[in-house]
Scaffold this active site. Structure first.
Site, PDB file in Angstrom:
ATOM      1  N   GLY A  89       9.330   0.621  -8.452  1.00 28.30           N
ATOM      2  CA  GLY A  89       9.476  -0.721  -7.894  1.00 28.30           C
ATOM      3  C   GLY A  89       9.282  -1.754  -8.984  1.00 28.30           C
ATOM      4  N   GLY A  90      10.045  -1.590 -10.076  1.00 33.18           N
ATOM      5  CA  GLY A  90       9.892  -2.504 -11.213  1.00 33.18           C
ATOM      6  C   GLY A  90      11.067  -3.443 -11.383  1.00 33.18           C
ATOM      7  N   GLY A 141       6.239  -5.988 -10.345  1.00 31.69           N
ATOM      8  CA  GLY A 141       6.616  -4.842 -11.179  1.00 31.69           C
ATOM      9  C   GLY A 141       7.490  -5.288 -12.342  1.00 31.69           C
ATOM     10  N   SER A 153      -3.049  -3.844  -1.681  1.00 28.39           N
ATOM     11  CA  SER A 153      -2.987  -5.199  -1.112  1.00 28.39           C
ATOM     12  C   SER A 153      -4.373  -5.513  -0.578  1.00 28.39           C
ATOM     13  CB  SER A 153      -1.982  -5.222   0.040  1.00 28.39           C
ATOM     14  OG  SER A 153      -2.175  -6.370   0.846  1.00 28.39           O
ATOM     15  N   TYR A 198       1.407  -1.855   7.892  1.00 28.68           N
ATOM     16  CA  TYR A 198       1.324  -2.094   6.441  1.00 28.68           C
ATOM     17  C   TYR A 198      -0.110  -1.874   5.952  1.00 28.68           C
ATOM     18  CZ  TYR A 198       1.508  -4.751   2.042  1.00 28.68           C
ATOM     19  OH  TYR A 198       1.422  -5.145   0.730  1.00 28.68           O
TER      20      TYR A 198
HETATM   21  N1  LIG Z   1       3.994 -10.324  -2.867  1.00 30.80           N
HETATM   22  C1  LIG Z   1       2.826 -10.238  -2.276  1.00 30.80           C
HETATM   23  O1  LIG Z   1       2.280 -11.252  -1.822  1.00 30.80           O
HETATM   24  C2  LIG Z   1       2.118  -8.908  -2.179  1.00 30.80           C
HETATM   25  C3  LIG Z   1       0.785  -8.925  -1.784  1.00 30.80           C
HETATM   26  C4  LIG Z   1       0.066  -7.734  -1.744  1.00 30.80           C
HETATM   27  C5  LIG Z   1       0.678  -6.544  -2.109  1.00 30.80           C
HETATM   28  N2  LIG Z   1       1.981  -6.534  -2.470  1.00 30.80           N
HETATM   29  C6  LIG Z   1       2.537  -5.243  -2.899  1.00 30.80           C
HETATM   30  O2  LIG Z   1       2.923  -5.376  -4.250  1.00 30.80           O
HETATM   31  C7  LIG Z   1       4.018  -4.506  -4.536  1.00 30.80           C
HETATM   32  C8  LIG Z   1       5.137  -5.313  -5.169  1.00 30.80           C
HETATM   33  O3  LIG Z   1       5.411  -6.395  -4.309  1.00 30.80           O
HETATM   34  P1  LIG Z   1       6.378  -7.589  -4.703  1.00 30.80           P
HETATM   35  O4  LIG Z   1       6.108  -8.716  -3.774  1.00 30.80           O
HETATM   36  O5  LIG Z   1       6.382  -7.791  -6.169  1.00 30.80           O
HETATM   37  O6  LIG Z   1       7.652  -6.856  -4.177  1.00 30.80           O
HETATM   38  P2  LIG Z   1       9.115  -7.069  -4.097  1.00 30.80           P
HETATM   39  O7  LIG Z   1       9.469  -8.355  -4.789  1.00 30.80           O
HETATM   40  O8  LIG Z   1       9.460  -6.859  -2.697  1.00 30.80           O
HETATM   41  O9  LIG Z   1       9.542  -5.815  -4.966  1.00 30.80           O
HETATM   42  C9  LIG Z   1       9.225  -4.529  -4.529  1.00 30.80           C
HETATM   43  C10 LIG Z   1       9.765  -3.534  -5.527  1.00 30.80           C
HETATM   44  O10 LIG Z   1       9.691  -2.259  -4.907  1.00 30.80           O
HETATM   45  C11 LIG Z   1      10.978  -1.689  -4.916  1.00 30.80           C
HETATM   46  N3  LIG Z   1      11.156  -0.783  -3.804  1.00 30.80           N
HETATM   47  C12 LIG Z   1      11.065  -1.051  -2.477  1.00 30.80           C
HETATM   48  N4  LIG Z   1      11.324   0.077  -1.778  1.00 30.80           N
HETATM   49  C13 LIG Z   1      11.554   1.046  -2.685  1.00 30.80           C
HETATM   50  C14 LIG Z   1      11.862   2.424  -2.610  1.00 30.80           C
HETATM   51  N5  LIG Z   1      11.998   3.039  -1.433  1.00 30.80           N
HETATM   52  N6  LIG Z   1      12.037   3.116  -3.747  1.00 30.80           N
HETATM   53  C15 LIG Z   1      11.910   2.508  -4.961  1.00 30.80           C
HETATM   54  N7  LIG Z   1      11.618   1.218  -5.106  1.00 30.80           N
HETATM   55  C16 LIG Z   1      11.452   0.500  -3.981  1.00 30.80           C
HETATM   56  C17 LIG Z   1      11.909  -2.857  -4.892  1.00 30.80           C
HETATM   57  O11 LIG Z   1      13.169  -2.488  -5.364  1.00 30.80           O
HETATM   58  P3  LIG Z   1      14.512  -2.630  -4.482  1.00 30.80           P
HETATM   59  O12 LIG Z   1      14.378  -3.820  -3.619  1.00 30.80           O
HETATM   60  O13 LIG Z   1      15.557  -2.739  -5.502  1.00 30.80           O
HETATM   61  O14 LIG Z   1      14.604  -1.368  -3.717  1.00 30.80           O
HETATM   62  C18 LIG Z   1      11.220  -3.793  -5.846  1.00 30.80           C
HETATM   63  O15 LIG Z   1      11.459  -3.426  -7.186  1.00 30.80           O
HETATM   64  C19 LIG Z   1       4.379  -3.848  -3.220  1.00 30.80           C
HETATM   65  O16 LIG Z   1       3.758  -2.594  -3.163  1.00 30.80           O
HETATM   66  C20 LIG Z   1       3.771  -4.782  -2.174  1.00 30.80           C
HETATM   67  O17 LIG Z   1       3.439  -4.105  -0.982  1.00 30.80           O
HETATM   68  C21 LIG Z   1       2.716  -7.686  -2.508  1.00 30.80           C
END
Ligand SMILES: NC(=O)c1ccc[n+]([C@@H]2O[C@H](COP(=O)([O-])OP(=O)(O)OC[C@H]3O[C@@H](n4cnc5c(N)ncnc54)[C@H](OP(=O)(O)O)[C@@H]3O)[C@@H](O)[C@H]2O)c1
Length: 259
Positions: free
Chosen positions: A18-19, A24, A142, A155
């Site tokens: 997920g980079g 990422g 999270s 979640y």
């Molecule tokens: N943003 C927040 O406020 C927040 C808060 C707490 C925790 N988090 C956690 O932090 C992490 C990153 O979040 P973010 O907000 O930076 O996320 P994001 O912008 O939604 O990006 C998520 C990444 O995960 C990839 N991904 C999703 N499903 C996948 C799969 N089945 N296989 C491989 N890659 C996959 C996406 O790639 P594609 O879309 O190309 O598939 C993307 O690169 C996640 O685990 C999320 O739960 C986020």
């Protein structure tokens, strides 16, 4: 003037699931800027292409669904061939939906656990053989991995399981010299805000709520989370089994004066 490039991660090999977006991607960029070799995964073809453009030719960008065991095995084979070893395995891929529990379907439940919990487990199982003593695993959980928040029961459960699993890995891998730690972000400004299928209006409302309830009265940035990941990866050499929140104080039980 010193014009020598600052490359603290030269020679390091990093894999980020997920980079292609958000935190990422920010971590991948910081690693590349610091001289590391980096492989990122994602699923959505547009995001993969955008990541290739943003990260440039030194980055390895691989289509790989973290919920698929064959894809995880293919990832392990690719990393073995291209890198030979891993110094940082950052398990970051994750999805979430904002859904009151009455609306949760069996398919949505299974998908959330497959991406956020099963995939991380088998990614560690299949990639750990490539990790030498001195290497590190960092999970993105999270602050929802504890407590309760409306619309986040599934979640939260996936992330609580992930956090618990990280402790198990830390215990099992400590004898091999591999450290395992968890970063738990609060509200972070990424393209999805971590809420995968939300509309722009729902995201704006979610962000407004976050800024209101976070003691620092703002959301965090991907770069702020990336710094925590890199700290665990390369500087926290006497730390394993730990969880670091990057949440503006949200998960700490603070009660600031009203805004
Ligand atoms: N943003 C927040 O406020 C927040 C808060 C707490 C925790 N988090 C956690 O932090 C992490 C990153 O979040 P973010 O907000 O930076 O996320 P994001 O912008 O939604 O990006 C998520 C990444 O995960 C990839 N991904 C999703 N499903 C996948 C799969 N089945 N296989 C491989 N890659 C996959 C996406 O790639 P594609 O879309 O190309 O598939 C993307 O690169 C996640 O685990 C999320 O739960 C986020």
């Amino acid at each position: 003037m010193n014009t020598t490039p600052h490359t603290p991660y030269a020679g390091k090999k990093a894999v980020i699931t997920g980079g292609t977006l958000g935190m990422g991607l920010a971590t991948a960029q910081a690693l590349l800027d610091g001289g590391a070799d980096v492989l990122v995964t994602g699923r959505n073809p547009q995001n993969l292409e955008a990541a290739r453009r943003v990260l440039g030719p030194r980055a390895h960008v691989l289509a790989s669904d973290t919920a698929s065991l064959p894809d995880i095995d293919a990832l392990a084979a690719t990393v073995r061939e291209r890198f030979g070893r891993i110094d940082l395995l950052h398990i970051n891929a994750g999805i979430s939906s904002l859904e009151p529990f009455e609306q949760v379907t069996e398919a949505g439940y299974d998908r959330a656990f497959a991406v956020n919990t099963k995939g991380p487990f088998f990614t560690v199982q299949r990639l750990a053989p490539l990790m030498p003593a001195g290497s590190a695993i960092v999970f993105t959980s999270s602050i929802a991995d504890e407590g309760g928040m409306h619309g986040m029961s599934v979640y939260s459960a996936t992330k609580a399981a992930l956090r618990s699993m990280a402790s198990g890995f830390a215990a099992e891998l400590v004898t091999r010299g591999i450290r395992v730690n968890v970063v738990s972000p609060g509200f972070i400004d990424t393209p999805t805000l971590g809420v995968t299928d939300a509309s722009a209006e729902e995201r704006a409302e979610f962000m407004r709520l976050g800024d209101q309830i976070t003691p620092m009265r703002r959301h965090g940035t991907s770069a702020e989370v990336a710094r925590a990941v890199l700290f665990f990866a390369f500087e926290a050499t006497f730390t394993t089994g730990a969880r670091l929140t990057v949440d503006g104080g949200l998960g700490q039980g603070l009660t600031p004066a009203a805004a």
